[in-house]
Write an enzyme that holds these catalytic residues in place. Structure first.
Site, PDB file in Angstrom:
ATOM      1  N   LYS A 187      42.082  32.313  32.088  1.00  0.00           N
ATOM      2  CA  LYS A 187      41.913  33.482  31.209  1.00  0.00           C
ATOM      3  C   LYS A 187      43.156  34.232  30.705  1.00  0.00           C
ATOM      4  O   LYS A 187      43.335  34.446  29.521  1.00  0.00           O
ATOM      5  CB  LYS A 187      41.012  34.554  32.026  1.00  0.00           C
ATOM      6  CG  LYS A 187      41.006  35.775  31.439  1.00  0.00           C
ATOM      7  CD  LYS A 187      40.135  36.083  30.579  1.00  0.00           C
ATOM      8  CE  LYS A 187      40.151  37.254  29.711  1.00  0.00           C
ATOM      9  NZ  LYS A 187      39.439  37.571  28.448  1.00  0.00           N
ATOM     10  N   THR A 195      38.085  40.753  34.532  1.00  0.00           N
ATOM     11  CA  THR A 195      39.602  40.138  34.445  1.00  0.00           C
ATOM     12  C   THR A 195      40.275  41.017  35.269  1.00  0.00           C
ATOM     13  O   THR A 195      40.712  42.041  35.022  1.00  0.00           O
ATOM     14  CB  THR A 195      39.836  40.172  32.773  1.00  0.00           C
ATOM     15  OG1 THR A 195      38.987  39.694  32.038  1.00  0.00           O
ATOM     16  CG2 THR A 195      41.300  39.796  32.949  1.00  0.00           C
TER      17      THR A 195
HETATM   18  P1  NAD Z   1      33.949  49.011  30.830  1.00  0.00           P
HETATM   19  O1  NAD Z   1      35.086  50.027  31.122  1.00  0.00           O
HETATM   20  O2  NAD Z   1      33.208  49.369  29.692  1.00  0.00           O
HETATM   21  O3  NAD Z   1      32.973  48.785  31.943  1.00  0.00           O
HETATM   22  C1  NAD Z   1      33.242  49.040  33.273  1.00  0.00           C
HETATM   23  C2  NAD Z   1      32.301  49.656  33.933  1.00  0.00           C
HETATM   24  O4  NAD Z   1      32.510  49.537  35.548  1.00  0.00           O
HETATM   25  C3  NAD Z   1      32.053  50.982  33.821  1.00  0.00           C
HETATM   26  O5  NAD Z   1      30.907  51.488  33.256  1.00  0.00           O
HETATM   27  C4  NAD Z   1      32.410  51.868  35.177  1.00  0.00           C
HETATM   28  O6  NAD Z   1      31.658  52.720  35.237  1.00  0.00           O
HETATM   29  C5  NAD Z   1      32.100  50.927  35.759  1.00  0.00           C
HETATM   30  N1  NAD Z   1      32.683  50.990  37.274  1.00  0.00           N
HETATM   31  C6  NAD Z   1      33.970  51.126  37.608  1.00  0.00           C
HETATM   32  N2  NAD Z   1      34.278  51.485  39.042  1.00  0.00           N
HETATM   33  C7  NAD Z   1      33.263  51.073  39.542  1.00  0.00           C
HETATM   34  C8  NAD Z   1      32.373  51.252  40.847  1.00  0.00           C
HETATM   35  N3  NAD Z   1      33.558  51.605  41.830  1.00  0.00           N
HETATM   36  N4  NAD Z   1      31.128  50.938  41.243  1.00  0.00           N
HETATM   37  C9  NAD Z   1      30.509  50.764  40.141  1.00  0.00           C
HETATM   38  N5  NAD Z   1      30.797  50.896  38.807  1.00  0.00           N
HETATM   39  C10 NAD Z   1      32.127  50.921  38.544  1.00  0.00           C
HETATM   40  O7  NAD Z   1      34.677  47.786  30.809  1.00  0.00           O
HETATM   41  P2  NAD Z   1      34.017  46.480  29.984  1.00  0.00           P
HETATM   42  O8  NAD Z   1      34.723  46.412  28.379  1.00  0.00           O
HETATM   43  O9  NAD Z   1      32.900  46.386  30.142  1.00  0.00           O
HETATM   44  O10 NAD Z   1      35.260  45.313  30.548  1.00  0.00           O
HETATM   45  C11 NAD Z   1      34.678  44.876  32.159  1.00  0.00           C
HETATM   46  C12 NAD Z   1      35.692  43.524  32.273  1.00  0.00           C
HETATM   47  O11 NAD Z   1      35.667  42.710  31.502  1.00  0.00           O
HETATM   48  C13 NAD Z   1      37.207  44.036  32.483  1.00  0.00           C
HETATM   49  O12 NAD Z   1      37.827  43.662  33.232  1.00  0.00           O
HETATM   50  C14 NAD Z   1      37.785  43.602  30.941  1.00  0.00           C
HETATM   51  O13 NAD Z   1      39.147  43.298  30.841  1.00  0.00           O
HETATM   52  C15 NAD Z   1      36.827  42.478  30.728  1.00  0.00           C
HETATM   53  N6  NAD Z   1      36.600  41.914  29.463  1.00  0.00           N
HETATM   54  C16 NAD Z   1      36.333  42.598  28.303  1.00  0.00           C
HETATM   55  C17 NAD Z   1      36.082  42.175  27.288  1.00  0.00           C
HETATM   56  C18 NAD Z   1      35.856  43.276  26.199  1.00  0.00           C
HETATM   57  O14 NAD Z   1      35.837  43.044  24.844  1.00  0.00           O
HETATM   58  N7  NAD Z   1      35.350  44.598  26.343  1.00  0.00           N
HETATM   59  C19 NAD Z   1      36.230  40.948  26.727  1.00  0.00           C
HETATM   60  C20 NAD Z   1      36.436  39.985  27.949  1.00  0.00           C
HETATM   61  C21 NAD Z   1      36.643  40.616  29.157  1.00  0.00           C
END
Ligand code: NAD
Length: 297
Positions: free
Chosen positions: A169, A94
């Protein structure tokens, strides 16, 4: 089955990549976090030493990263010019609409097909493969992305051109944030007026005030269906993520001169709730703050 490069295996990406493995793909996974990589290997992914290694020779690339700056950086430094130009690129994070359009523009200039495909549904839906994908991109990008997205979700909708997935979204989540805040203040008022909350729920659920935040996700424990309120607001959709999405919505509104007073108020409320320690709670827990502030007046 096409080989998939997957970058960002956090809370959401972990389950999504696991579902691609279950569907028969070889998934090459990269994340900056060692814990995320260990979990990805346990789920059947192949560990890549870098984002570049994850995407070279990939036929499809999925990214699931925290925010626009991570998406821009990963695409500019590791994906564009490294993945074969025949690969379909899907960013499921997102992020802000402007960055989504910018990155897709760069990808298309380099002859890639790319879609923004943010999701609705949380960690449980990512693991169960029941996410809803809102997809932006041209028809060719959508057609190429669809089979992969269907393996990670139950609903895949083409929202329009590049960035349209992100626009859908944040508009959806602005509506959700404002309607949840409104549902919370309504229940607080109803109780102060002496109404039994379940009786009010039964009335409003059949009357013109009914909405998803009330009927499906009621913020009061013991009222309506079982929701995070019944688990002391643990699990569900974190207030911090709602605040993130409301900020994105406000940024987007400003960029197109849209007047969004209810969304702005919801952003203010969620920012206050996060400051007061509510960031990790389910977003419906904001009823506690609304109830308290009402009492304090
Ligand atoms: P998260 O922080 O758990 O996961 C993100 C991952 O990206 C982490 O493991 C981090 O180490 C990795 N990362 C960051 N920079 C990086 C890079 N340069 N190279 C490789 N890896 C990298 O976040 P999440 O909860 O999995 O959410 C991910 C996306 O989904 C976000 O944009 C969030 O807004 C969206 N989202 C989350 C939810 C939810 O319920 N968690 C629901 C809908 C949408």
């Amino acid at each position: 089955m096409p080989r998939v490069g997957f970058i960002g295996l956090g809370n959401m990406g972990s389950g999504m990549a696991a579902n691609l493995v279950k569907a028969g793909h070889e998934v090459r996974a990269f994340d900056l976090s060692e814990d995320a990589l260990v979990r990805a290997e346990q789920n059947g992914c192949t560990r890549a030493a870098s984002a570049v290694e994850a995407v070279e020779d990939a036929e499809a690339v999925v990214t699931m990263l925290p925010a626009g700056k991570h998406v821009r950086e990963v695409y500019e430094t590791s994906i564009l010019g490294t993945a074969p130009s025949s690969a379909i690129l899907m960013d499921c994070s997102t992020i802000d609409v402007a960055t989504a359009r910018e990155v897709i523009g760069k990808a298309e200039a380099a002859d890639y097909r790319m879609a923004d495909a943010p999701v609705s549904g949380g960690i449980a839906a990512a693991e169960a493969g029941t996410l809803t994908f809102m997809v932006g991109g041209n028809d060719k990008a959508f057609a190429a992305a669809r089979p992969f997205l269907e393996q990670m979700g139950k609903t895949v909708i083409h929202a329009g051109g590049p960035g349209a997935g992100q626009a859908a979204k944040i508009c959806n989540n602005m509506l959700l944030g404002a309607s949840m805040a409104e549902t919370c203040e309504t229940f607080v008022l109803a109780q102060k007026l002496g109404l039994d909350p379940q009786t009010f729920f039964d009335i409003a659920a059949k009357a013109s005030g009914q909405c998803w935040s009330m009927t499906t996700y009621c913020p009061l424990p013991g009222v309506g269906p079982v929701t995070p309120a019944d688990r002391d607001y643990e699990g569900g959709f974190a207030a911090a993520l709602m605040l993130k999405d409301l900020k994105l919505a406000m940024e987007a509104a400003e960029s197109v001169n849209a007047y969004t007073p209810m969304g702005a108020e919801a952003e203010t409320l969620y920012a206050r709730f996060a400051e007061r320690g509510g960031a990790g709670k389910d977003f419906s827990a904001i009823i506690k703050m609304i109830d308290d502030s009402w009492t304090a007046r």
